[in-house]
Design an enzyme around this catalytic site. Structure first.
Site, short mmCIF file in Angstrom:
data_model
loop_
_atom_site.label_atom_id
_atom_site.label_comp_id
_atom_site.label_asym_id
_atom_site.label_seq_id
_atom_site.Cartn_x
_atom_site.Cartn_y
_atom_site.Cartn_z
N HIS A 1 0.82 -1.21 0.00
CA HIS A 1 0.00 0.00 0.00
C HIS A 1 0.86 1.27 0.00
CE1 HIS A 1 -3.19 2.72 1.89
NE2 HIS A 1 -3.80 2.20 0.84
N LYS B 1 3.22 4.45 -1.14
CA LYS B 1 3.35 5.39 -2.24
C LYS B 1 4.69 6.09 -2.05
CE LYS B 1 -1.25 4.86 -1.64
NZ LYS B 1 -1.89 4.23 -0.49
N LYS C 1 -3.79 10.65 5.20
CA LYS C 1 -3.42 9.91 6.40
C LYS C 1 -2.35 10.74 7.11
CE LYS C 1 -3.95 6.78 2.78
NZ LYS C 1 -5.38 6.64 2.80
N ASP D 1 0.52 17.72 19.75
CA ASP D 1 1.20 18.69 20.62
C ASP D 1 1.98 19.75 19.85
OD1 ASP D 1 0.16 17.51 22.84
OD2 ASP D 1 1.98 16.43 23.40
#
Length: 454
Positions: A182, A184, A374, A379
């Site tokens: 998966h 890239k 994704k 913080d």
């Protein structure tokens, strides 16, 4: 790595939420010429701390990243944040056109459409002018792409490798249909790396902020569909060598042609001030390193957890980490798709909303585009962009690749991007969610049953 207790559900590790954020040994980083001395490391880290609003928080996340093991923290990098397909493709094609020695491309989907054909044509030109092109694509992700599409590349001398072919007669090891690549990743001349969520497909051809319409993958070539929203990175500097190593490792594991006679690992000088870590996860590993790193970062969060993800199907441990963070006063926000290329995933994801909202977590859905990013920002100093979804497939079955970037300057850019996405999103409130239709509830319940298989 004392933080990991490899027990629990399947191959998922248990992460100790009480992991001490103070390192048990001095924090060491690498630069353009290899590992830095303790004195050099301290000087660089001191400069980074000067840019942080809260030095204590920065030190905690710095220590956390070191304790996770794997590839090193690398200084001296320049990282460019690329929003959507047009910016990413323009940058990638410019780098490919300027290549002088090697081009390594690894992708889940390579469509035989306008973008795919443009890429093939560009790669052919470079191969014929003496640049060695190596292409690795996933057999399932590119299932609709005919083998004839790759033939001109093969005829020109491009090394083309299919990851885990769906045909068992072509398998290079034990047939592992469920294990997919998966990632890239594009590495040009061993000097520039591109990492993120964008495949090679015309669904990304239009931007997602008020730009022209693009076709959806679900309805490719047949009817109009939503614009796709995604995020990618362009990286220069010493950490590119770690991304190159990840490509080479997968290539060798899949028994590709020997890659020699070229300078795949040139000397890399300092290009910027970003501290970056390359993280590759593989189904052959005892656990997903990206999953471990993210859970630990959430467990250590003190002020913010901003997650953007295309396929949100949390396991119990991730769900607990998010709820615990909200309970201790952390501002936890999830930016998720309002539309998806998979209705099953969309409704399975929504089946978690009530539990999340009841815990004080804010949930938003992007409205005008199909969200495929994704990313995470925690913080203000810990950021990641990559290919890893927050679902079971990414955690257990996929090859994934991500970049973790430390520092407030890049964190500010990530926050600005997140806020820009929120402007095109709808906040889901608990009161409104409790009043959704019975049909929606039934769809969510049914989809939830399949969550572990999605």
């Amino acid at each position: 790595m004392t933080a990991l207790l490899l027990a629990g559900c399947g191959s998922l590790p248990r992460i100790n939420p009480d992991l001490a954020m103070r390192p048990s040994h001095p924090i060491r980083v690498e630069g353009a010429y290899g590992p830095l001395s303790n004195q050099q490391s301290k000087a660089i880290l001191a400069r980074l701390k000067l840019g942080a609003d809260d030095i204590h928080i920065f030190e905690r996340h710095l220590a956390l990243v070191q304790e996770m093991g794997g590839s090193p923290l690398v200084v001296g990098n320049k990282v460019e944040l690329l929003l959507d397909g047009p910016a990413t493709y323009a940058s990638m094609f410019a780098a490919i056109n300027a290549a002088t020695d090697t081009i390594n491309l690894e992708t889940y989907i390579l469509e035989p459409d306008e973008i795919g054909q443009s890429l093939v044509d560009t790669l052919l030109v470079k191969q014929r002018t003496g640049v060695q092109v190596n292409l690795l694509y996933d057999s399932v992700g590119s299932l609709s792409t005919p083998k004839a599409f790759f033939q001109p590349l093969l005829d020109a001398g491009v090394h083309v490798l299919e990851y885990n072919p769906v045909d068992p007669l072509k398998a290079r090891k034990d047939w592992a249909l469920n294990e997919r690549d998966h990632r890239k990743l594009l590495v040009v001349d061993g000097k520039i790396a591109y990492v993120g969520g964008i495949n090679i497909s015309s669904v990304y051809s239009a931007g997602s902020f008020g730009s022209p319409f693009a076709r959806s993958r679900k309805a490719r070539h047949t009817q109009d569909g939503p614009t796709w929203r995604d995020t990618h990175l362009r990286i220069e500097g010493p950490v590119v060598a770690d991304f190159q190593k990840l490509f080479m490792s997968t290539w060798e594991q899949q028994k590709g042609d020997a890659l020699n006679g070229r300078q795949y690992f040139p000397q890399l000088g300092n290009k910027g001030r970003e501290v970056v870590r390359a993280i590759g996860s593989s189904p052959g590993d005892p656990y997903s390193l990206m999953y471990v790193t993210l859970i630990s970062a959430i467990n250590s969060a003190e002020s913010q957890v901003y997650l953007t993800n295309a396929y949100f199907l949390p396991d119990p441990q991730l769900l607990t980490a998010l709820k615990d963070a909200a309970a201790r006063g952390v501002d936890v926000r999830l930016l998720l798709p309002g539309k998806s290329d998979s209705d099953l995933v969309l409704y399975a994801s929504r089946s978690f909303y009530r539990e999340l909202l009841s815990s004080g977590i804010r949930v938003y859905e992007r409205q005008d585009a199909l969200l495929h990013s994704k990313t995470a920002m925690i913080d203000g100093v810990w950021s990641t962009v990559g290919s890893t979804n927050l679902d079971w497939r990414s955690r257990l079955n996929n090859q994934e690749i991500d970049a973790v970037i430390l520092g407030q300057d890049f964190g500010n850019r990530m926050q600005a991007m997140f806020e820009q996405d929120l402007q095109a999103s709808r906040q889901i409130t608990l009161d409104a969610w409790e009043n959704r239709s019975l049909l929606s509830r039934l769809k969510e319940t049914g989809a939830r049953l399949w969550a572990r298989l999605l």
